[in-house]
Design a protein around this motif. Structure first.
Motif, PDB file in Angstrom:
ATOM      1  N   ASP A 166      -1.207  -4.039   5.370  1.00 59.11           N
ATOM      2  CA  ASP A 166      -1.315  -2.582   5.264  1.00 59.11           C
ATOM      3  C   ASP A 166      -1.269  -1.972   6.663  1.00 59.11           C
ATOM      4  O   ASP A 166      -1.502  -2.653   7.657  1.00 59.11           O
ATOM      5  CB  ASP A 166      -2.619  -2.195   4.550  1.00 59.11           C
ATOM      6  CG  ASP A 166      -3.855  -2.509   5.380  1.00 59.11           C
ATOM      7  OD1 ASP A 166      -4.183  -1.722   6.280  1.00 59.11           O
ATOM      8  OD2 ASP A 166      -4.496  -3.560   5.121  1.00 59.11           O
ATOM      9  N   ASP A 167      -0.966  -0.684   6.725  1.00 55.45           N
ATOM     10  CA  ASP A 167      -0.938   0.015   8.003  1.00 55.45           C
ATOM     11  C   ASP A 167      -2.066   1.034   8.084  1.00 55.45           C
ATOM     12  O   ASP A 167      -1.905   2.147   8.581  1.00 55.45           O
ATOM     13  CB  ASP A 167       0.425   0.686   8.221  1.00 55.45           C
ATOM     14  CG  ASP A 167       0.732   1.715   7.134  1.00 55.45           C
ATOM     15  OD1 ASP A 167       1.749   2.422   7.223  1.00 55.45           O
ATOM     16  OD2 ASP A 167      -0.070   1.811   6.169  1.00 55.45           O
ATOM     17  N   GLY A 168      -3.251   0.607   7.534  1.00 56.38           N
ATOM     18  CA  GLY A 168      -4.412   1.488   7.526  1.00 56.38           C
ATOM     19  C   GLY A 168      -5.095   1.547   8.881  1.00 56.38           C
ATOM     20  O   GLY A 168      -4.535   1.167   9.921  1.00 56.38           O
TER      21      GLY A 168
ATOM     22  N   LYS B  14      -7.022   6.833   6.291  1.00 57.20           N
ATOM     23  CA  LYS B  14      -5.878   7.215   7.112  1.00 57.20           C
ATOM     24  C   LYS B  14      -5.481   8.654   6.786  1.00 57.20           C
ATOM     25  O   LYS B  14      -5.432   9.053   5.618  1.00 57.20           O
ATOM     26  CB  LYS B  14      -4.720   6.255   6.838  1.00 57.20           C
ATOM     27  CG  LYS B  14      -3.557   6.419   7.813  1.00 57.20           C
ATOM     28  CD  LYS B  14      -2.477   5.380   7.516  1.00 57.20           C
ATOM     29  CE  LYS B  14      -1.305   5.552   8.470  1.00 57.20           C
ATOM     30  NZ  LYS B  14      -0.226   4.612   8.209  1.00 57.20           N
TER      31      LYS B  14
ATOM     32  N   GLY C 234      -3.752  -1.656  11.309  1.00 54.95           N
ATOM     33  CA  GLY C 234      -3.686  -2.262   9.984  1.00 54.95           C
ATOM     34  C   GLY C 234      -4.225  -3.680   9.963  1.00 54.95           C
ATOM     35  O   GLY C 234      -4.777  -4.188  10.948  1.00 54.95           O
TER      36      GLY C 234
ATOM     37  N   GLY D  29      -8.789   0.652   4.164  1.00 55.17           N
ATOM     38  CA  GLY D  29      -7.769   0.851   5.189  1.00 55.17           C
ATOM     39  C   GLY D  29      -7.002   2.144   4.996  1.00 55.17           C
ATOM     40  O   GLY D  29      -7.078   3.084   5.803  1.00 55.17           O
TER      41      GLY D  29
ATOM     42  N   GLY E 267      -0.118   5.949   3.650  1.00 51.59           N
ATOM     43  CA  GLY E 267      -0.009   4.574   4.138  1.00 51.59           C
ATOM     44  C   GLY E 267       1.000   3.764   3.349  1.00 51.59           C
ATOM     45  O   GLY E 267       1.643   4.252   2.416  1.00 51.59           O
TER      46      GLY E 267
ATOM     47  N   ALA F 257      -7.398  -3.163   1.118  1.00 50.52           N
ATOM     48  CA  ALA F 257      -6.424  -2.391   1.895  1.00 50.52           C
ATOM     49  C   ALA F 257      -6.444  -0.923   1.474  1.00 50.52           C
ATOM     50  O   ALA F 257      -6.351  -0.016   2.308  1.00 50.52           O
ATOM     51  CB  ALA F 257      -5.030  -2.981   1.715  1.00 50.52           C
TER      52      ALA F 257
END
Length: 682
Positions: free
Chosen positions: A612-614, A589, A670, A585, A593, A581
């Protein structure tokens, strides 16, 4: 009270009252044997060759192997199975003292198979005793105990009481040092030593046995009342050793007394008295000086340095550690007072290396503690690296020898199987000749029988091979750890030290050492407490936050229904995906993140989520392809392999699912990895 056993085992190297009561060879001087050899008859020549092989084994390995080979050839011509077995045993001794455990094991197992046929009990006892020693040194305690018990049974069948002592002592040390069984079993063996010493009126052995029993009581439990027995036995041992003027025993017993009062005692809150501990260590050191024991002097100075550090006497601690290192670097010499003529104690060759390495490792750790407390973080990092390097070298050597023995046992099994197949084939041929009238029936039955036997043997070998493969795969998978992360973390510590940011360096070093310790501890366990796993994850994320400052934040969410201190999960399942992540990820970004790690209890399962919000897996692949980054994450394949191995023994399987997250417009936002782990408790 683990420090007592290092001192105790050192003493075993010197102590030979019971450990070398061998029955296989006489102790005639080597020169006399060489003079007698040319004019002797065949039977006498075989005896002399075996004696020479036995006598040369501890130091002149090649000569020992040469003499044992010659004895083996003559014994084969003469038809003496006993002498062939003795020759193979002596060959095993040469390989053993050479620390070639694989060939030593093959020789001993071959000798065992020959001697068993003739019921040569005393010789069989000596072979099994050596097999027990080999397994003890590579920490296969269960096998060591099995061989020691076989040795005891052989000596009992041969009515050789004095040889019991070597077995009782070895079994007690194995149970105590390797934790193979309850401590009262070790005490039982120690009391048997004491009983035999008094039976034979051997005061030196009695003093040793009293010391051993006292040491075992120190490690029994945390009851002050029971611990008092340790002082009673140790005091009796000290009085007897003083009467015998045996400074070696006096040094060790005083060191054990000191250990009862210093910080190493599990009852320090009840018995702690650093002043008294220092007094006993000083007495032990004076006795060590008298016997010129560099090893004892080095270890005792190490212990005194620990007390100095605790009392804030840093200059004295440094001087003690300097003396300890000086003594450790001196040639390692053993007292010859109790070494039997011609053959050193079997523990001698192995523990000479082991004790020096262990002491060197402890010395590095003590120097790390001193540098860390004084705020010299640069030296602290250096000594910490030396400590881990020394300890890892010892562990790698141990694992290598364990693997060697697995190979040797497999080879011995194959050889034994060939002999069994040959014997079966001979029996079938005899049956055919004696039953000519039924030759076709006998032939058909024989073929069927052989086919069934071969099929069963094939299946058995296949099962064993699969089991060994699984064990090796588990070890390999547990040993996985990203070396880049370690070196980058150490570089970060070094950077803090260089920039004189001692506060950050202390915090970072503390988290890093705790993380490494958890990983090393968990590497030998299939399951760990959930509380410990969460602590490992938190330390890992905190360290990564320092590396990627301001790049991401994280949260660890634990369901209130989860009992952290009682529930178990396989270690390091989530960590590879947390690393993915961050590395694949969040890394790409543009904005900071966020990583969420959740632990929930649902339907009898512990549900673990790493989200995760990658940029998502697909986008990360595109970016890495454009940047020509060839790194390929092995997290998924390794984890699937681990789950396959773990699930073979589970009724309810562990499940894993990887979900690519999308936003409202269908764009990647993500990744979420989910595990469903069956609930397991202590």
């Amino acid at each position: 009270m683990r420090r007592c056993i290092y001192i105790l085992l050192f003493f075993l190297i010197h102590f030979n009252v019971f450990s070398q009561n061998y029955n296989i060879n006489s102790r005639q001087p080597i020169d006399s044997l060489l003079i007698l050899l040319p004019g002797s008859g065949i039977e006498s020549r075989i005896d002399i060759l075996n004696n020479l092989a036995y006598r040369f084994a501890p130091g002149n390995f090649d000569s020992s192997i040469m003499f044992s080979t010659r004895a083996m050839r003559l014994a084969a011509q003469f038809g003496s199975q006993k002498q062939i077995g003795v020759a193979k045993y002596n060959s095993g001794n040469a390989f053993y003292f050479k620390m070639d455990f694989k060939n030593a094991l093959l020789s001993y197992l071959s000798a065992q198979s020959i001697l068993e046929k003739g019921l040569f009990y005393k010789e069989m006892g000596d072979v099994n005793l050596m097999l027990g020693h080999i397994n003890f040194f590579i920490q296969r305690s269960d096998k060591a105990i099995i061989y020691y018990r076989k040795a005891l049974a052989c000596y009992q069948s041969g009515h050789d009481e004095k040889s019991f002592l070597a077995v009782y002592d070895a079994m007690g040390i194995t149970i105590f040092f390797l934790k193979e069984g309850p401590i009262d079993s070790a005490q039982s063996n120690g009391h048997k030593l004491l009983e035999y010493s008094r039976k034979y009126n051997d005061r030196l052995l009695e003093a040793y046995a009293l010391m051993v029993v006292g040491t075992f009581y120190l490690d029994e439990d945390k009851s002050p009342g029971r611990k008092q027995l340790a002082l009673v036995y140790s005091d009796s041992a000290l009085r007897l050793a003083t009467a015998l003027k045996n400074d070696e025993l006096i040094a060790i017993i005083n060191s054990n007394f000191a250990g009862f009062y210093d910080r190493s005692s599990p009852l320090f809150e009840f018995t702690g008295d650093l002043t008294l501990a220092r007094t006993y260590y000083d007495k032990a050191y004076r006795s060590a000086l008298k016997i010129r024991s560099s090893y004892l002097q080095s270890r005792i100075k190490n212990y005194l340095a620990e007390i100095d550090i605790e009392e804030g006497k840093y200059d004295e601690a440094r001087r003690d550690l300097d003396i300890s290192e000086t003594r450790l670097n001196e040639p390692f010499q053993f007292s010859n007072t109790y070494i039997a003529d011609g053959l050193n104690d079997p523990f001698h060759k192995i523990f000479q290396y082991y004790l020096i390495q262990q002491q060197r490792t402890d010395l590095y750790h003590a120097r790390f503690n001193l540098a860390f407390i004084k705020g010299d973080f640069r030296k602290a990092v250096d000594y910490l690296q030396l400590f881990y390097s020394s300890r890892d070298t010892m562990n790698a050597t141990l694992q290598g020898r364990q693997f060697e023995l697995l190979i040797a046992e497999d080879e011995a099994e194959k050889q034994a199987q060939k002999l069994r197949d040959l014997e079966q084939s001979n029996e079938l041929n005899k049956l055919k000749l004696s039953r000519t009238r039924n030759i076709f029936i006998v032939t058909g039955a024989g073929i069927l029988l052989v086919s069934i036997i071969l099929l069963l043997l094939f299946q058995r070998r296949k099962l064993k091979a699969e089991q060994r493969l699984v064990m090796m795969e588990q070890r390999l998978l547990r040993a996985q750890m990203n070396p880049h992360f370690i070196f980058n973390s150490l570089a970060s510590i070094q950077n803090f030290v260089i920039n004189e940011n001692s506060g950050q360096a202390t915090v970072y070093l503390s988290r890093f050492s705790q993380l490494i310790r958890n990983i090393l501890d968990n590497s030998t366990e299939e399951y760990v407490l959930l509380e410990k796993e969460i602590s490992t994850i938190e330390n890992y994320l905190e360290l990564q936050k320092v590396r990627y400052s301001g790049k991401f934040d994280y949260s660890i969410i634990v369901d209130e229904m989860i009992e952290l201190e009682n529930m178990l999960i396989p270690p390091m399942l989530a960590q590879p995906f947390i690393e993915n992540a961050i590395e694949h990820g969040i890394r790409y970004k543009e904005t900071p993140g966020n990583i969420k790690v959740r632990f929930q209890l649902k339907g009898g399962l512990i549900k673990v989520e790493v989200e995760d919000d990658g940029v998502g897996r697909e986008k990360a692949h595109e970016i890495e392809a454009k940047q020509k980054i060839r790194h390929r994450s092995m997290a998924i394949s390794i984890t699937r392999d681990r789950l396959d191995i773990l699930n073979k023994n589970l009724k309810n399987k562990i499940r894993m699912e990887i979900i690519d997250l999308k936003d409202f417009s269908g764009q990647p936002c993500g990744t979420r990895v989910e595990f469903g782990i069956p609930v397991a408790g202590r």
